[in-house]
Scaffold this motif. Structure first.
Motif, PDB file in Angstrom:
ATOM      1  N   SER A 139      13.917  28.821  56.399  1.00 58.20           N
ATOM      2  CA  SER A 139      14.038  30.151  56.786  1.00 58.20           C
ATOM      3  C   SER A 139      12.533  30.706  57.264  1.00 58.20           C
ATOM      4  O   SER A 139      12.599  31.448  58.042  1.00 58.20           O
ATOM      5  CB  SER A 139      14.497  31.089  55.553  1.00 58.20           C
ATOM      6  OG  SER A 139      15.942  30.553  55.390  1.00 58.20           O
ATOM      7  N   ALA A 140      11.598  30.351  56.286  1.00 62.01           N
ATOM      8  CA  ALA A 140      10.265  30.689  56.825  1.00 62.01           C
ATOM      9  C   ALA A 140      10.025  30.434  58.215  1.00 62.01           C
ATOM     10  O   ALA A 140       9.225  31.382  58.844  1.00 62.01           O
ATOM     11  CB  ALA A 140       9.254  30.031  55.788  1.00 62.01           C
TER      12      ALA A 140
ATOM     13  N   LYS B 278      19.946  33.216  53.318  1.00 59.08           N
ATOM     14  CA  LYS B 278      20.011  31.910  52.871  1.00 59.08           C
ATOM     15  C   LYS B 278      18.587  31.574  51.860  1.00 59.08           C
ATOM     16  O   LYS B 278      18.651  30.852  50.867  1.00 59.08           O
ATOM     17  CB  LYS B 278      19.789  30.974  53.914  1.00 59.08           C
ATOM     18  CG  LYS B 278      20.988  30.717  54.686  1.00 59.08           C
ATOM     19  CD  LYS B 278      20.548  29.749  55.857  1.00 59.08           C
ATOM     20  CE  LYS B 278      21.919  29.816  56.851  1.00 59.08           C
ATOM     21  NZ  LYS B 278      21.267  29.022  58.155  1.00 59.08           N
ATOM     22  N   ALA B 279      17.729  32.359  51.994  1.00 57.12           N
ATOM     23  CA  ALA B 279      16.435  32.279  51.235  1.00 57.12           C
ATOM     24  C   ALA B 279      16.271  33.169  50.066  1.00 57.12           C
ATOM     25  O   ALA B 279      15.444  33.191  49.244  1.00 57.12           O
ATOM     26  CB  ALA B 279      15.178  32.935  52.039  1.00 57.12           C
ATOM     27  N   ASN B 280      17.689  33.950  49.823  1.00 59.85           N
ATOM     28  CA  ASN B 280      17.893  34.514  48.434  1.00 59.85           C
ATOM     29  C   ASN B 280      16.837  35.504  48.412  1.00 59.85           C
ATOM     30  O   ASN B 280      16.398  36.245  47.319  1.00 59.85           O
ATOM     31  CB  ASN B 280      17.458  33.623  47.265  1.00 59.85           C
ATOM     32  CG  ASN B 280      18.140  34.524  45.848  1.00 59.85           C
ATOM     33  OD1 ASN B 280      19.025  35.097  45.997  1.00 59.85           O
ATOM     34  ND2 ASN B 280      17.346  34.006  44.773  1.00 59.85           N
TER      35      ASN B 280
ATOM     36  N   ALA C  58       9.681  33.207  51.392  1.00 56.47           N
ATOM     37  CA  ALA C  58      10.670  32.107  51.800  1.00 56.47           C
ATOM     38  C   ALA C  58       9.723  30.583  51.424  1.00 56.47           C
ATOM     39  O   ALA C  58      10.519  29.757  51.315  1.00 56.47           O
ATOM     40  CB  ALA C  58      11.014  32.054  53.265  1.00 56.47           C
TER      41      ALA C  58
ATOM     42  N   GLU D 117      19.153  34.150  57.725  1.00 60.59           N
ATOM     43  CA  GLU D 117      18.291  33.292  56.940  1.00 60.59           C
ATOM     44  C   GLU D 117      17.809  34.137  55.901  1.00 60.59           C
ATOM     45  O   GLU D 117      17.398  33.425  54.857  1.00 60.59           O
ATOM     46  CB  GLU D 117      16.871  33.363  58.076  1.00 60.59           C
ATOM     47  CG  GLU D 117      17.291  32.543  59.545  1.00 60.59           C
ATOM     48  CD  GLU D 117      17.899  31.099  58.917  1.00 60.59           C
ATOM     49  OE1 GLU D 117      17.332  30.427  57.964  1.00 60.59           O
ATOM     50  OE2 GLU D 117      18.750  30.308  59.626  1.00 60.59           O
TER      51      GLU D 117
ATOM     52  N   SER E 156      14.212  41.499  45.795  1.00 57.87           N
ATOM     53  CA  SER E 156      13.538  41.109  46.955  1.00 57.87           C
ATOM     54  C   SER E 156      13.559  41.992  48.053  1.00 57.87           C
ATOM     55  O   SER E 156      12.726  42.269  48.836  1.00 57.87           O
ATOM     56  CB  SER E 156      14.116  39.889  47.225  1.00 57.87           C
ATOM     57  OG  SER E 156      14.262  38.963  46.307  1.00 57.87           O
TER      58      SER E 156
ATOM     59  N   ASN F 218      13.348  31.289  41.797  1.00 60.81           N
ATOM     60  CA  ASN F 218      12.857  30.753  43.176  1.00 60.81           C
ATOM     61  C   ASN F 218      12.320  29.199  42.960  1.00 60.81           C
ATOM     62  O   ASN F 218      11.432  29.050  42.208  1.00 60.81           O
ATOM     63  CB  ASN F 218      11.518  31.584  43.362  1.00 60.81           C
ATOM     64  CG  ASN F 218      11.108  31.261  44.906  1.00 60.81           C
ATOM     65  OD1 ASN F 218      11.508  30.499  45.262  1.00 60.81           O
ATOM     66  ND2 ASN F 218       9.904  31.839  45.151  1.00 60.81           N
TER      67      ASN F 218
ATOM     68  N   GLU G 236      11.241  27.203  45.022  1.00 63.22           N
ATOM     69  CA  GLU G 236      10.293  26.695  46.020  1.00 63.22           C
ATOM     70  C   GLU G 236       8.971  26.769  45.511  1.00 63.22           C
ATOM     71  O   GLU G 236       8.588  27.463  44.626  1.00 63.22           O
ATOM     72  CB  GLU G 236      10.452  27.256  47.209  1.00 63.22           C
ATOM     73  CG  GLU G 236      11.631  27.384  48.215  1.00 63.22           C
ATOM     74  CD  GLU G 236      12.177  26.091  48.582  1.00 63.22           C
ATOM     75  OE1 GLU G 236      11.056  25.107  48.802  1.00 63.22           O
ATOM     76  OE2 GLU G 236      13.229  25.695  48.386  1.00 63.22           O
TER      77      GLU G 236
ATOM     78  N   MET H  71      10.573  26.959  52.370  1.00 65.74           N
ATOM     79  CA  MET H  71      12.329  26.698  52.994  1.00 65.74           C
ATOM     80  C   MET H  71      12.241  26.893  54.634  1.00 65.74           C
ATOM     81  O   MET H  71      11.392  27.628  55.196  1.00 65.74           O
ATOM     82  CB  MET H  71      12.823  27.934  52.313  1.00 65.74           C
ATOM     83  CG  MET H  71      12.883  27.789  50.788  1.00 65.74           C
ATOM     84  SD  MET H  71      13.971  29.334  50.251  1.00 65.74           S
ATOM     85  CE  MET H  71      15.726  28.731  50.768  1.00 65.74           C
TER      86      MET H  71
END
Length: 376
Positions: A91-92, A21-23, A86, A18, A29, A259, A261, A89
């Protein structure tokens, strides 16, 4: 001796997937995810140069550290940071659910009357604003991708000059989206003063094609690395962006991760910029987001003329917006005082959505998507 684990191997592997996936597996990061942890503990985590391997090594270390002597649980800090970065997203949800499961098993300490507590020399005031030392390294690496933009002015196809013969230049800031694509504002490339009509499209193309980006202009005596622009690939006045193609890839520099999001209100955002054409500066204090919109992000982060086109970062050094202006506001309070204006940027997600929706930019969108690892 039995090793205590907070999560099963399967749960830990799912957490890692996850995060990818959330970079969140890029170097900046990975450092930001350690924010708020005991710095002595952070120093015990070994370093490896491969980001995915570093993520695995860090999670393994956190998973076998149920509680430190100061009462903190490093995995709890990591999950909170991961959920924040995240954003909305999917993943959060994994991060928050795992956090809830862990905290439900973390024992609460004994209740002690306040008067029984000894004097403390340190204290977290409200929110913990401390960041891992790697935050500075992430900012330094991000700064290498930010350049001063020098834009010549053309009028009806003729290059304008000053009375002494020097070129008539407008200054702004630009940054790398890929190794050979740089983003700045439309109004930077437009090279016109307030109140003037916009440059014609032919003059706009000439101005973009004559633009020079100066990387590494970090102090007045710094030897700059010039990169010439050859083409204006995409532009939009409403979103105030211009995407420039460089004559040669900047192979020695890593592009900035994006990002897409939405940013949470009151989240901190940081800006690396060339205010008034001066050497590179960073604004990372008094920097909270005050408004989040589809095509507008407002924040208190300081900027000046010449900062236009700067990348607006989250604490993981991912670009969340393109800085473009300041606007007058009413009834906005900050640090106990009313403020008459805030700074404004275009969310990076709005710019990418514009490219994706425009058929003439299909190849350009696909190029950026693949380099940045964005979903189709």
């Amino acid at each position: 001796m039995t090793t205590i684990k907070l999560l099963t191997d399967e749960q830990l592997d799912a957490l890692m997937q996850e995060a990818i996936k959330a970079n969140l597996a890029n170097p900046a990061s990975l450092q930001a995810l350690l924010s708020g942890m005991n710095p002595y503990f952070v120093g015990t985590i070994p370093y490896v140069p491969h980001p995915i391997a570093q993520l695995k090594l860090t999670l393994d270390r956190l998973n076998t550290t149920p509680e430190l002597t100061d009462g903190s649980v490093p995995m709890v800090s990591w999950l909170r940071n991961a959920a924040t970065f995240a954003g909305p997203m999917p993943s959060a949800k994994t991060f928050t659910n795992t956090l809830a499961a862990i905290t439900s098993h973390v024992p609460a300490g004994p209740v002690i009357a306040r008067e029984q507590l000894p004097e403390r020399k340190e204290r977290i005031v409200h929110e913990n604003d401390m960041l891992p030392f790697g935050f500075l390294l992430g900012g330094q690496n991000a700064g290498r991708c930010v350049a001063r933009a020098l834009v010549p002015r053309f009028d009806s196809g003729t290059k304008r000059a000053l009375t002494n013969g020097d070129p008539y230049l407008f200054m702004g800031t630009a940054w790398l989206v890929t190794s050979d694509l740089a983003l700045t504002n439309h109004h930077v490339v437009n090279a016109r003063v307030l109140g003037e009509a916009d440059a014609s499209r032919s003059d706009l193309d000439l101005q973009a094609g004559g633009t020079v980006l100066e990387f590494d202009y970090d102090h007045t005596s710094a030897p700059v690395d010039e990169a010439k622009v050859t083409k204006l690939e995409a532009v939009d006045k409403a979103l105030d962006f211009a995407l420039l193609r460089l004559a040669a890839p900047q192979a020695a520099r890593r592009f900035l991760p994006l990002n897409t999001e939405p940013v949470a209100k009151h989240a901190p955002v940081n800006i690396i910029q060339h205010p008034r054409g001066r050497p590179k500066m960073i604004a990372c204090r008094n920097n909270l987001v005050t408004h989040v919109g589809t095509t507008e992000l407002r924040y208190f982060t300081d900027t000046e003329q010449g900062s236009s086109g700067s990348p607006v970062f989250d604490d993981a050094w991912r670009v969340v917006a393109l800085h473009r202006a300041s606007v007058d506001v009413d009834d906005v309070e900050y640090q106990g005082r009313k403020t008459a204006w805030v700074n404004v940027g275009t969310p990076i997600g709005a710019i990418l959505a514009h490219l994706r929706a425009n058929p003439s930019y299909a190849a350009l969108w696909e190029e950026i998507r693949q380099v940045q690892g964005l979903s189709a």
